[in-house]
Design an enzyme around this catalytic site. Sequence first.
Site, short mmCIF file in Angstrom:
data_model
loop_
_atom_site.label_atom_id
_atom_site.label_comp_id
_atom_site.label_asym_id
_atom_site.label_seq_id
_atom_site.Cartn_x
_atom_site.Cartn_y
_atom_site.Cartn_z
N HIS A 1 4.47 -2.19 -2.19
CA HIS A 1 3.50 -1.40 -1.42
C HIS A 1 3.02 -0.23 -2.27
CE1 HIS A 1 1.77 0.03 2.42
NE2 HIS A 1 2.15 1.25 2.04
N MET B 1 -3.71 7.59 -2.49
CA MET B 1 -4.12 8.78 -1.74
C MET B 1 -5.11 9.59 -2.57
SD MET B 1 -0.52 10.07 -0.18
CE MET B 1 0.67 8.93 0.54
N MET C 1 -5.46 5.11 1.38
CA MET C 1 -5.60 6.29 2.24
C MET C 1 -6.67 7.18 1.61
SD MET C 1 -1.56 6.82 2.96
CE MET C 1 -1.13 5.77 1.58
N SER D 1 7.87 0.95 -0.91
CA SER D 1 6.73 1.78 -1.30
C SER D 1 7.06 2.56 -2.55
CB SER D 1 6.38 2.76 -0.17
OG SER D 1 5.51 3.75 -0.69
N HIS E 1 -2.43 0.05 -0.07
CA HIS E 1 -2.75 0.80 1.14
C HIS E 1 -3.66 1.96 0.76
CE1 HIS E 1 -0.86 3.60 4.49
NE2 HIS E 1 -2.15 3.40 4.68
N ASP F 1 0.75 3.03 -2.43
CA ASP F 1 0.08 4.03 -1.60
C ASP F 1 -0.94 4.81 -2.41
OD1 ASP F 1 1.24 3.85 1.06
OD2 ASP F 1 3.13 4.43 0.11
N ASP G 1 4.58 0.98 8.72
CA ASP G 1 4.70 1.86 7.55
C ASP G 1 5.03 3.28 7.98
OD1 ASP G 1 4.48 3.09 5.09
OD2 ASP G 1 2.33 2.73 4.86
N MET H 1 0.62 2.31 11.43
CA MET H 1 1.33 3.48 10.87
C MET H 1 2.33 3.99 11.90
SD MET H 1 0.23 3.90 7.80
CE MET H 1 1.22 5.37 7.44
#
Length: 225
Positions: free
Chosen positions: A35, A39, A70, A10, A68, A37, A183, A144
């Site tokens: 990966h 957000m 979020m 990540s 991913h 992330d 994750d 998760m």
Amino acid sequence: MYSKVKVAPSILSADFSAMGAAVREIERAGADLIHCDVMDGSFVEPITFGGQMVKNIRKLTDLPLDVHLMIEHPKTQIKFFADAGADIITVHYEACKKISPTYLEEALKLIRSHGVKCGVVVNPDTPAENIYGVMELCDMVLVMSVFPGYGGQKFIPSSLENIKKVREYAASIGKGDMDIEIDGGVTCSNAAEIRAAGATVLVAGSAVFGASDKAAAISAIRGDN
Ligand code: DX5
Ligand code: ZN
């Protein structure tokens, strides 16, 4: 038997001011996917990056980019990440169900319509059963093992049960070879039990970026002999 185990470092744990070097380093160290992330400061407190970052990383590597999301309202962002070159995009069950009962299914289909693989993410306190209804539509499920928002948290052991449930359900619908990603809090020490529970894609942020020998860390997490 399901597919070979893969490690997805990540980039949340990388130095954002030197992202290109970080991506090249984990690629050289044997990463299987990257990966990313994303957000939004609302679904989770921090803000990380958007499609532009993924687009720039796409130019640096041929590794699959695992995005991913979020974020609230993921449908509004899918086009940008698909156009940026994402290979797989995952959306949170919890974000989608707040909007409408059909939103999750619509989001998954929208990802697919862009020719990108899709997956659903389930938080540690959401019953795994809640996502069974959409697993038919998914290329992957992301379980998760920490509450999303921050790297470097401790692995929540009950996540192993969630992996097992999702693995069993996948087999029961004829998708026994489906990827199940885990994750949060993955380390060289707990990776073996995570793989044994049925996870095939192990995300690791601090365990890879915090290691002096990143190739050794990736190899240990993947369980190479
Ligand atoms: C947490 C992120 C994770 C995080 C994992 O919200 O989704 O991908 O980067 O970091 P570690 O491996 O340090 O727990
Ligand atoms: Zn993540």
